[in-house]
Design an enzyme around this catalytic site. Sequence first.
Site, PDB file in Angstrom:
ATOM      1  N   ARG A  42     -17.298  30.053 -34.540  1.00 36.45           N
ATOM      2  CA  ARG A  42     -16.356  29.016 -34.072  1.00 36.45           C
ATOM      3  C   ARG A  42     -15.057  29.217 -34.846  1.00 36.45           C
ATOM      4  O   ARG A  42     -14.989  28.955 -36.051  1.00 36.45           O
ATOM      5  CB  ARG A  42     -16.952  27.626 -34.319  1.00 36.45           C
ATOM      6  CG  ARG A  42     -16.105  26.450 -33.838  1.00 36.45           C
ATOM      7  CD  ARG A  42     -16.883  25.161 -34.059  1.00 36.45           C
ATOM      8  NE  ARG A  42     -16.098  23.966 -33.822  1.00 36.45           N
ATOM      9  CZ  ARG A  42     -16.010  23.317 -32.667  1.00 36.45           C
ATOM     10  NH1 ARG A  42     -16.669  23.789 -31.621  1.00 36.45           N
ATOM     11  NH2 ARG A  42     -15.287  22.223 -32.544  1.00 36.45           N
TER      12      ARG A  42
ATOM     13  N   HIS B 248     -14.395  28.799 -24.411  1.00 32.54           N
ATOM     14  CA  HIS B 248     -15.528  28.002 -24.900  1.00 32.54           C
ATOM     15  C   HIS B 248     -16.684  28.208 -23.917  1.00 32.54           C
ATOM     16  O   HIS B 248     -17.083  27.304 -23.184  1.00 32.54           O
ATOM     17  CB  HIS B 248     -15.119  26.531 -24.961  1.00 32.54           C
ATOM     18  CG  HIS B 248     -15.938  25.702 -25.903  1.00 32.54           C
ATOM     19  ND1 HIS B 248     -17.065  26.185 -26.536  1.00 32.54           N
ATOM     20  CD2 HIS B 248     -15.802  24.409 -26.315  1.00 32.54           C
ATOM     21  CE1 HIS B 248     -17.572  25.235 -27.303  1.00 32.54           C
ATOM     22  NE2 HIS B 248     -16.831  24.161 -27.187  1.00 32.54           N
TER      23      HIS B 248
ATOM     24  N   GLN C  11     -19.975  25.931 -23.797  1.00 34.17           N
ATOM     25  CA  GLN C  11     -19.659  24.610 -23.267  1.00 34.17           C
ATOM     26  C   GLN C  11     -19.577  24.657 -21.750  1.00 34.17           C
ATOM     27  O   GLN C  11     -20.152  23.808 -21.050  1.00 34.17           O
ATOM     28  CB  GLN C  11     -18.330  24.120 -23.842  1.00 34.17           C
ATOM     29  CG  GLN C  11     -17.894  22.752 -23.332  1.00 34.17           C
ATOM     30  CD  GLN C  11     -18.803  21.648 -23.794  1.00 34.17           C
ATOM     31  OE1 GLN C  11     -18.952  21.418 -24.991  1.00 34.17           O
ATOM     32  NE2 GLN C  11     -19.424  20.933 -22.868  1.00 34.17           N
TER      33      GLN C  11
ATOM     34  N   ASP D   3     -10.517  16.561 -21.052  1.00 29.90           N
ATOM     35  CA  ASP D   3     -10.671  16.921 -22.463  1.00 29.90           C
ATOM     36  C   ASP D   3      -9.508  16.295 -23.218  1.00 29.90           C
ATOM     37  O   ASP D   3      -8.540  15.795 -22.608  1.00 29.90           O
ATOM     38  CB  ASP D   3     -10.662  18.459 -22.596  1.00 29.90           C
ATOM     39  CG  ASP D   3     -11.083  18.950 -23.969  1.00 29.90           C
ATOM     40  OD1 ASP D   3     -11.496  18.117 -24.799  1.00 29.90           O
ATOM     41  OD2 ASP D   3     -10.998  20.161 -24.223  1.00 29.90           O
TER      42      ASP D   3
ATOM     43  N   CYS E 250     -16.250  17.079 -22.671  1.00 31.26           N
ATOM     44  CA  CYS E 250     -16.977  17.861 -23.678  1.00 31.26           C
ATOM     45  C   CYS E 250     -17.085  17.138 -25.014  1.00 31.26           C
ATOM     46  O   CYS E 250     -17.845  17.597 -25.884  1.00 31.26           O
ATOM     47  CB  CYS E 250     -16.331  19.230 -23.853  1.00 31.26           C
ATOM     48  SG  CYS E 250     -14.577  19.190 -24.216  1.00 31.26           S
TER      49      CYS E 250
ATOM     50  N   ARG F  30     -25.903  21.439 -23.970  1.00 29.08           N
ATOM     51  CA  ARG F  30     -25.434  22.511 -24.852  1.00 29.08           C
ATOM     52  C   ARG F  30     -26.628  23.174 -25.539  1.00 29.08           C
ATOM     53  O   ARG F  30     -26.712  24.406 -25.630  1.00 29.08           O
ATOM     54  CB  ARG F  30     -24.477  21.945 -25.908  1.00 29.08           C
ATOM     55  CG  ARG F  30     -23.080  21.633 -25.414  1.00 29.08           C
ATOM     56  CD  ARG F  30     -22.272  22.874 -25.129  1.00 29.08           C
ATOM     57  NE  ARG F  30     -22.174  23.732 -26.300  1.00 29.08           N
ATOM     58  CZ  ARG F  30     -21.289  23.557 -27.290  1.00 29.08           C
ATOM     59  NH1 ARG F  30     -20.438  22.548 -27.246  1.00 29.08           N
ATOM     60  NH2 ARG F  30     -21.248  24.410 -28.302  1.00 29.08           N
TER      61      ARG F  30
END
Length: 304
Positions: free
Chosen positions: A98, A125, A128, A218, A258, A286
Amino acid sequence: MDLFDVSSEEARTLLTRSIELKSGGAEPRRTPPLLGRSLGLVFEKPSLRTRVSFEAAFARLGGSSIFLRGKDVGIGVRESVADFARVLSQYVDALAVRTFAHATIEELVRHASIPIVNALSDDAHPCQAMADVMTILEFKDRLEGVKLCFVGDGNNVARSLAVASALLGVEFVLACPPGYDFPPAFKTRFADRFPGVPLRSSNDPREAAADADAVYTDVWASMGQESEADHRREIFAPYQVDEKLMARALPDALFLHCLPAHRGEEVASGVLDGPQSRVIPQAANRMYFQMALLEWLVGGANRE
């Protein structure tokens, strides 16, 4: 893992396995598929869902994980990314990373001899996005022809969702303010990978959300954009997903986010906590998608 390099068949196989793992319908195995395996977690950005979902996923498959805080290990600072990749390849069976710069992921892939999973970068991502389409499939029982409207900017989540949608037959549209569309390099790569698939965007969120099966948003300022937060609040204010915007979508449309969410900014509390919201099962997915992915990447030879 780069979704641009995944085939439609592989994406569907991973989704099928994710749902199988979640349902508990998978055929039991004599030993856990990742027993004795180790996952390294290299995180330069703070995290709740990403860290816990990866650790839980690997543990459920019988393996163990080692958390490495980016500033402590000094990847690319205390030693080169290439040396880091070659050394960690001797200790663990996969790395989930990450990070900020997507180039860090790409360099790790070039020099590591183990699978590298993009757990988030400024460009993408992928885990996700795949968990998101898994959520749509779970509640809609189909993906082909489903319309997904993303309201926000062309950020890493939106980019990965656009790619996942193209792989799986989802109609994707981005609703964003002028100047916040997908970057040209992404558009070029998308067109090369998916010739004939439109990469739709609109500056009118009401038009974009019309007849959508799912509406997604988001945060307006991602990590690393804190200095832009006040300016972005002003620019993105007309793009809040509220009850009026959801009413433009189909009556049974899903709301997705998310997380973490900023109530009263990108989403109204009544939507986030309302009956159309699927953000909690979306977060749970996830872990299940990452179980399927890690099993595929790490445990293939040990499957029984």
